[in-house]
Enzyme design. Structure first.
Site, PDB file in Angstrom:
ATOM      1  N   ASP A  98       0.855  -1.094   0.049  1.00 46.63           N
ATOM      2  CA  ASP A  98      -0.018  -0.146  -0.160  1.00 46.63           C
ATOM      3  C   ASP A  98       0.642   1.150  -0.119  1.00 46.63           C
ATOM      4  OD1 ASP A  98       1.240   0.075   2.597  1.00 46.63           O
ATOM      5  OD2 ASP A  98      -0.703  -0.617   3.590  1.00 46.63           O
ATOM      6  N   GLU A 120      -0.177  -9.297  -0.958  1.00 51.81           N
ATOM      7  CA  GLU A 120      -0.704  -8.505   0.260  1.00 51.81           C
ATOM      8  C   GLU A 120      -2.081  -7.586  -0.004  1.00 51.81           C
ATOM      9  OE1 GLU A 120       0.887  -5.479   3.452  1.00 51.81           O
ATOM     10  OE2 GLU A 120       1.769  -7.219   4.062  1.00 51.81           O
ATOM     11  N   GLU A 134      -1.980   5.004   2.858  1.00 50.99           N
ATOM     12  CA  GLU A 134      -2.037   3.786   2.473  1.00 50.99           C
ATOM     13  C   GLU A 134      -3.349   3.130   2.194  1.00 50.99           C
ATOM     14  OE1 GLU A 134      -0.471   5.223   4.932  1.00 50.99           O
ATOM     15  OE2 GLU A 134       1.769   4.631   4.861  1.00 50.99           O
ATOM     16  N   HIS A 210       6.525   5.294  12.904  1.00 52.23           N
ATOM     17  CA  HIS A 210       6.912   6.388  11.761  1.00 52.23           C
ATOM     18  C   HIS A 210       5.643   6.697  10.856  1.00 52.23           C
ATOM     19  CE1 HIS A 210       5.561   3.262   8.608  1.00 52.23           C
ATOM     20  NE2 HIS A 210       5.837   2.374   9.400  1.00 52.23           N
ATOM     21  N   ARG A 212       2.515   8.452   8.559  1.00 56.90           N
ATOM     22  CA  ARG A 212       2.383   9.679   8.208  1.00 56.90           C
ATOM     23  C   ARG A 212       0.968  10.247   9.001  1.00 56.90           C
ATOM     24  NH1 ARG A 212       4.882  12.246   3.225  1.00 56.90           N
ATOM     25  NH2 ARG A 212       6.473  10.670   2.746  1.00 56.90           N
ATOM     26  N   HIS A 243      13.199   5.379  12.550  1.00 61.69           N
ATOM     27  CA  HIS A 243      12.974   5.434  11.416  1.00 61.69           C
ATOM     28  C   HIS A 243      13.790   6.607  10.615  1.00 61.69           C
ATOM     29  CE1 HIS A 243      11.073   6.290   7.337  1.00 61.69           C
ATOM     30  NE2 HIS A 243      10.383   5.178   7.542  1.00 61.69           N
TER      31      HIS A 243
HETATM   32  C1  UD1 Z   1       7.047   4.696   3.585  1.00 66.85           C
HETATM   33  C2  UD1 Z   1       5.402   4.439   3.158  1.00 66.85           C
HETATM   34  C3  UD1 Z   1       4.584   3.741   4.290  1.00 66.85           C
HETATM   35  C4  UD1 Z   1       5.468   2.575   4.903  1.00 66.85           C
HETATM   36  C5  UD1 Z   1       6.809   3.211   5.299  1.00 66.85           C
HETATM   37  C6  UD1 Z   1       7.834   1.636   5.691  1.00 66.85           C
HETATM   38  C7  UD1 Z   1       4.262   5.917   1.531  1.00 66.85           C
HETATM   39  C8  UD1 Z   1       3.689   7.136   1.396  1.00 66.85           C
HETATM   40  N1  UD1 Z   1       4.820   5.662   2.824  1.00 66.85           N
HETATM   41  O1  UD1 Z   1       6.595   5.910   4.666  1.00 66.85           O
HETATM   42  O2  UD1 Z   1       3.370   3.313   3.918  1.00 66.85           O
HETATM   43  O3  UD1 Z   1       4.773   2.137   5.993  1.00 66.85           O
HETATM   44  O4  UD1 Z   1       7.432   3.811   4.040  1.00 66.85           O
HETATM   45  O5  UD1 Z   1       8.713   2.475   6.392  1.00 66.85           O
HETATM   46  O6  UD1 Z   1       4.622   5.177   0.634  1.00 66.85           O
HETATM   47  N2  UD1 Z   1      14.512   8.212   4.411  1.00 66.85           N
HETATM   48  C9  UD1 Z   1      15.667   8.212   4.377  1.00 66.85           C
HETATM   49  N3  UD1 Z   1      16.395   7.023   4.136  1.00 66.85           N
HETATM   50  C10 UD1 Z   1      15.705   5.958   3.862  1.00 66.85           C
HETATM   51  C11 UD1 Z   1      13.935   5.762   3.953  1.00 66.85           C
HETATM   52  C12 UD1 Z   1      13.609   7.221   4.258  1.00 66.85           C
HETATM   53  O7  UD1 Z   1      16.415   9.341   4.543  1.00 66.85           O
HETATM   54  O8  UD1 Z   1      16.248   4.797   3.607  1.00 66.85           O
HETATM   55  C13 UD1 Z   1      13.742   9.604   4.738  1.00 66.85           C
HETATM   56  C14 UD1 Z   1      13.811  10.596   3.848  1.00 66.85           C
HETATM   57  O9  UD1 Z   1      13.908  12.029   4.042  1.00 66.85           O
HETATM   58  C15 UD1 Z   1      12.370  10.527   3.332  1.00 66.85           C
HETATM   59  C16 UD1 Z   1      11.624  10.204   4.425  1.00 66.85           C
HETATM   60  O10 UD1 Z   1      12.522   9.358   5.232  1.00 66.85           O
HETATM   61  O11 UD1 Z   1      11.895  11.611   2.510  1.00 66.85           O
HETATM   62  C17 UD1 Z   1      10.049   9.673   4.168  1.00 66.85           C
HETATM   63  O12 UD1 Z   1      10.179   8.530   3.642  1.00 66.85           O
HETATM   64  P1  UD1 Z   1       8.793   8.259   2.597  1.00 66.85           P
HETATM   65  O13 UD1 Z   1       9.163   6.966   2.041  1.00 66.85           O
HETATM   66  O14 UD1 Z   1       8.169   9.506   2.095  1.00 66.85           O
HETATM   67  O15 UD1 Z   1       7.787   7.946   3.968  1.00 66.85           O
HETATM   68  P2  UD1 Z   1       8.038   6.804   5.177  1.00 66.85           P
HETATM   69  O16 UD1 Z   1       7.378   7.455   6.312  1.00 66.85           O
HETATM   70  O17 UD1 Z   1       9.008   6.031   5.153  1.00 66.85           O
HETATM   71  N1  UDP Z   2      12.383  -3.357  10.555  1.00 60.15           N
HETATM   72  C1  UDP Z   2      13.693  -3.443  10.108  1.00 60.15           C
HETATM   73  N2  UDP Z   2      14.582  -2.634  10.795  1.00 60.15           N
HETATM   74  C2  UDP Z   2      14.043  -1.859  11.713  1.00 60.15           C
HETATM   75  C3  UDP Z   2      12.621  -1.571  11.998  1.00 60.15           C
HETATM   76  C4  UDP Z   2      11.799  -2.501  11.173  1.00 60.15           C
HETATM   77  O1  UDP Z   2      14.230  -4.486   9.633  1.00 60.15           O
HETATM   78  O2  UDP Z   2      14.779  -0.887  12.353  1.00 60.15           O
HETATM   79  C5  UDP Z   2      11.568  -4.430   9.644  1.00 60.15           C
HETATM   80  C6  UDP Z   2      10.543  -4.862  10.571  1.00 60.15           C
HETATM   81  O3  UDP Z   2      10.870  -6.120  11.191  1.00 60.15           O
HETATM   82  C7  UDP Z   2       9.383  -5.332   9.245  1.00 60.15           C
HETATM   83  C8  UDP Z   2       9.272  -3.861   8.403  1.00 60.15           C
HETATM   84  O4  UDP Z   2      10.852  -3.492   8.630  1.00 60.15           O
HETATM   85  O5  UDP Z   2       9.613  -6.285   8.661  1.00 60.15           O
HETATM   86  C9  UDP Z   2       8.238  -3.112   8.727  1.00 60.15           C
HETATM   87  O6  UDP Z   2       8.906  -2.123   8.083  1.00 60.15           O
HETATM   88  P1  UDP Z   2       8.157  -0.449   8.548  1.00 60.15           P
HETATM   89  O7  UDP Z   2       7.679  -0.462   9.997  1.00 60.15           O
HETATM   90  O8  UDP Z   2       9.121   0.698   8.132  1.00 60.15           O
HETATM   91  O9  UDP Z   2       6.893  -0.375   7.653  1.00 60.15           O
HETATM   92  P2  UDP Z   2       5.290  -0.765   7.810  1.00 60.15           P
HETATM   93  O10 UDP Z   2       5.340  -2.417   8.168  1.00 60.15           O
HETATM   94  O11 UDP Z   2       4.603  -0.108   8.728  1.00 60.15           O
HETATM   95  O12 UDP Z   2       4.767  -0.569   6.231  1.00 60.15           O
END
Ligand code: UD1
Ligand code: UDP
Length: 381
Positions: A98, A120, A134, A210, A212, A243
Site C-alpha cells: 500500500d 498483500e 495507504e 513512523h 504519516r 526510522h
Molecule cells: C513509507 C510508506 C509507508 C510505509 C513506510 C515503511 C508511503 C507514502 N509511505 O513511509 O506506507 O509504512 O514507508 O517504512 O509510501 N528516508 C531516508 N532514508 C531511507 C528511507 C527514508 O532518509 O532509507 C527519509 C527521507 O527523508 C524520506 C523520508 O524518510 O523523504 C520519508 O520517506 P517516505 O518513503 O516518503 O515515507 P515513510 O514514512 O518512510
Molecule cells: N524493520 C527493520 N529494521 C528496523 C525496523 C523495522 O528491519 O529498524 C522491519 C520490520 O521487522 C518489518 C518491516 O521492517 O519487517 C516493517 O517496516 P516499517 O515498520 O518501516 O513499515 P510498515 O510495515 O509499517 O509498512
C-alpha cells in the site's frame, strides 16, 4: 515455451522484506525470469534489505529525496517506470501492499496494459485518512489489479464485499516466509549494543513509530508516553531503532534523547530486527510488518494507532489497540510490565498471517494464471 518475465516492483523497507523471498521463489521456477525493479522510495533502508536477502535489482529508479512529498514520490515513480517497462518488457508486474511505490507501480502497469498481481491484497480499515495514504493506495490498486494474493481469509472477504471475486488467492503473508529465514537460535548481533542488552534480568521493550497520520500531535503524545514508560519502570530497557524520516528523528530525539534506559539506535538490518524481536519482552509499534511478525514470535504487541487493518492478532489475543492517547499507552504498557498474568495472557505464539509457504502459493498461482501448472490450495490459519 516462452520464458515468463515477471517483474516485481518495490521501493520501501517493508515491501523489500516481503518481496525478496518472492523474487527468489520466482527465480527458482523453470520457465520464469524473475525481474526486480526498485524505485528506491527508501534508499539506505532498502539497500540494507537487498543486502540481507542478497537480491540484486535489474533496474533502480533511485527516486528518494529528503522530506519527499506524496506527489513527488508518485510522479517520479510513474515517470521512471516507463523506461523500465519498455526495456524489460514484463508479462506481469507484481506490486506489494500500500505504499506510493505500490500505487505508482500498478498505475504504470495499467498504462502499459500489463497485468498486475497485488501481493498483500485486501487489507482495509475503511477510513480514507487512516492509515494515510495507504488505505487509498490499496483501494486504488484493487481497482487496477488482475490477481490478488490475500494473506488471510478475512482479506479475501473484504474484496468479496467490494465485488472482487475473480483471481483471488489466500496465500498467507510473505513476511512469515522472510522471518523463517532470518530468525535463528543463538544468533549473534552485529550491533554490539544488542548483544549487551540484559534480556534475562530486564524487560526489553522494542519500539517503532513512523506513520504519516501520526505526524504532529499523535506522534508527540506517543513519544511522550514512551518517555514516561521508560522513566517510571527501572526494570525496562527501551530499544528504539528510529526510522530515517527527519520528522520522526526530530520528535524521537527531543522526547527520548538522554534517558538512561532508552536506546535510540539507527534502523536495524532486517535479520538484526527479527532476532531482537524474538528476544524482546514486548513490542510497541505503529508498523504494519511488526504487527504480523511479533505474534509469530510469541511477543505481545501494543499497536500505537487508532485502528488496524490487521485484526487477526487482536482476535487471537496477542495484540491490543493502544491508540495514540498518552495516558492509555502508559497504562496499557504498565499493565503488561507489572502484571505477569496480563502478560502471559498475551504472550503466546500464533500464526494467523502465514505458514511460511506464501511465496510458493503465489508463484504457483501466477504460473496457473498463465496456463502452466496447478492452482494452489488456500492458506488456512
Ligand atoms: C513509507 C510508506 C509507508 C510505509 C513506510 C515503511 C508511503 C507514502 N509511505 O513511509 O506506507 O509504512 O514507508 O517504512 O509510501 N528516508 C531516508 N532514508 C531511507 C528511507 C527514508 O532518509 O532509507 C527519509 C527521507 O527523508 C524520506 C523520508 O524518510 O523523504 C520519508 O520517506 P517516505 O518513503 O516518503 O515515507 P515513510 O514514512 O518512510
Ligand atoms: N524493520 C527493520 N529494521 C528496523 C525496523 C523495522 O528491519 O529498524 C522491519 C520490520 O521487522 C518489518 C518491516 O521492517 O519487517 C516493517 O517496516 P516499517 O515498520 O518501516 O513499515 P510498515 O510495515 O509499517 O509498512
Amino acid at each position: 515455451m516462452e520464458t515468463l518475465r515477471i517483474m516485481s516492483v518495490f521501493g520501501t523497507r517493508p515491501e523489500a522484506i516481503k518481496m525478496a523471498p518472492l523474487v527468489k521463489e520466482l527465480a527458482a521456477r523453470e520457465g520464469v525470469a524473475s525481474i526486480c525493479c526498485v524505485t528506491a522510495q527508501h534508499r539506505e533502508m532498502l539497500d540494507s534489505v537487498l543486502a540481507v536477502f542478497d537480491v540484486k535489482p535489474d533496474w533502480d529508479l533511485d527516486i528518494m529525496t529528503p522530506r519527499q512529498t506524496l506527489s513527488t514520490i508518485t510522479s517520479k515513480c510513474l515517470m521512471g517506470m516507463d523506461e523500465a517497462v519498455d526495456a524489460l518488457k514484463p508479462h506481469m508486474i507484481l506490486v506489494h501492499g500500500d505504499t506510493s511505490t505500490t500505487f505508482a507501480g500498478a498505475l504504470s502497469a495499467f498504462y502499459h496494459q500489463i497485468p498486475v498481481g497485488h501481493v498483500e491484497a485486501g487489507l482495509r480499515t475503511y477510513d480514507k485518512y487512516s492509515p494515510y495514504p495507504e488505505e487509498m493506495n490499496r483501494k486504488l490498486v484493487t481497482a487496477i489489479a488482475d490477481l490478488y494474493f490475500c494473506p488471510t481469509r478475512s482479506n479475501r472477504e473484504n474484496l468479496r464485499r467490494e465485488g472482487v471475486t475473480e483471481g483471488v488467492f489466500v496465500t498467507g503473508n510473505t513476511v512469515i516466509d522472510a522471518l523463517k529465514t532470518t530468525v535463528r537460535e543463538g544468533y549473534t548481533f552485529s550491533t554490539p549494543e544488542l548483544n549487551r542488552l540484559p534480556y534475562g534480568s530486564k524487560k526489553v521493550l522494542l519500539v517503532t513509530c513512523h506513520r504519516r497520520e501520526n505526524y504532529g500531535q499523535p506522534m508527540e503524545d506517543i513519544m511522550s508516553a514512551l518517555a514516561e514508560i521508560a522513566r517510571s519502570h527501572d526494570g525496562v530497557e527501551l530499544v528504539y531503532p528510529v526510522h530515517l524520516s527527519p520528522v520522526v528523528q526530530e520528535c524521537a530525539k527531543r522526547h527520548l534523547g538522554g534517558i538512561g534506559n532508552v536506546h535510540l539506535i539507527p534502523p536495524l538490518a532486517a535479520d538484526e530486527m527479527h532476532n531482537l524481536m524474538a528476544r524482546c519482552y514486548l513490542v510497541l509499534t505503529d508498523s504494519g510488518g511488526l504487527q504480523e511478525e511479533a505474534p509469530a514470535l510469541g511477543k505481545p504487541v501494543l499497536v500505537l494507532r487508532r485502528e488496524t487493518e490487521r485484526p487477526e492478532a487482536v482476535t487471537a489475543g496477542t495484540a491490543k489497540l493502544a491508540g495514540v492517547d498518552r495516558e492509555a499507552i502508559v497504562r496499557m504498557a504498565g499493565e503488561l510490565i507489572t502484571d505477569p498474568a496480563a502478560y502471559r495472557a498475551m504472550a503466546h505464539a500464533v500464526n494467523p498471517y502465514g505458514d511460511g509457504l506464501a511465496c510458493r502459493r503465489i508463484a504457483d498461482a501466477i504460473l496457473w494464471h498463465f496456463g502452466r501448472g496447478e492452482c494452489p490450495e488456500d492458506f488456512s490459519a
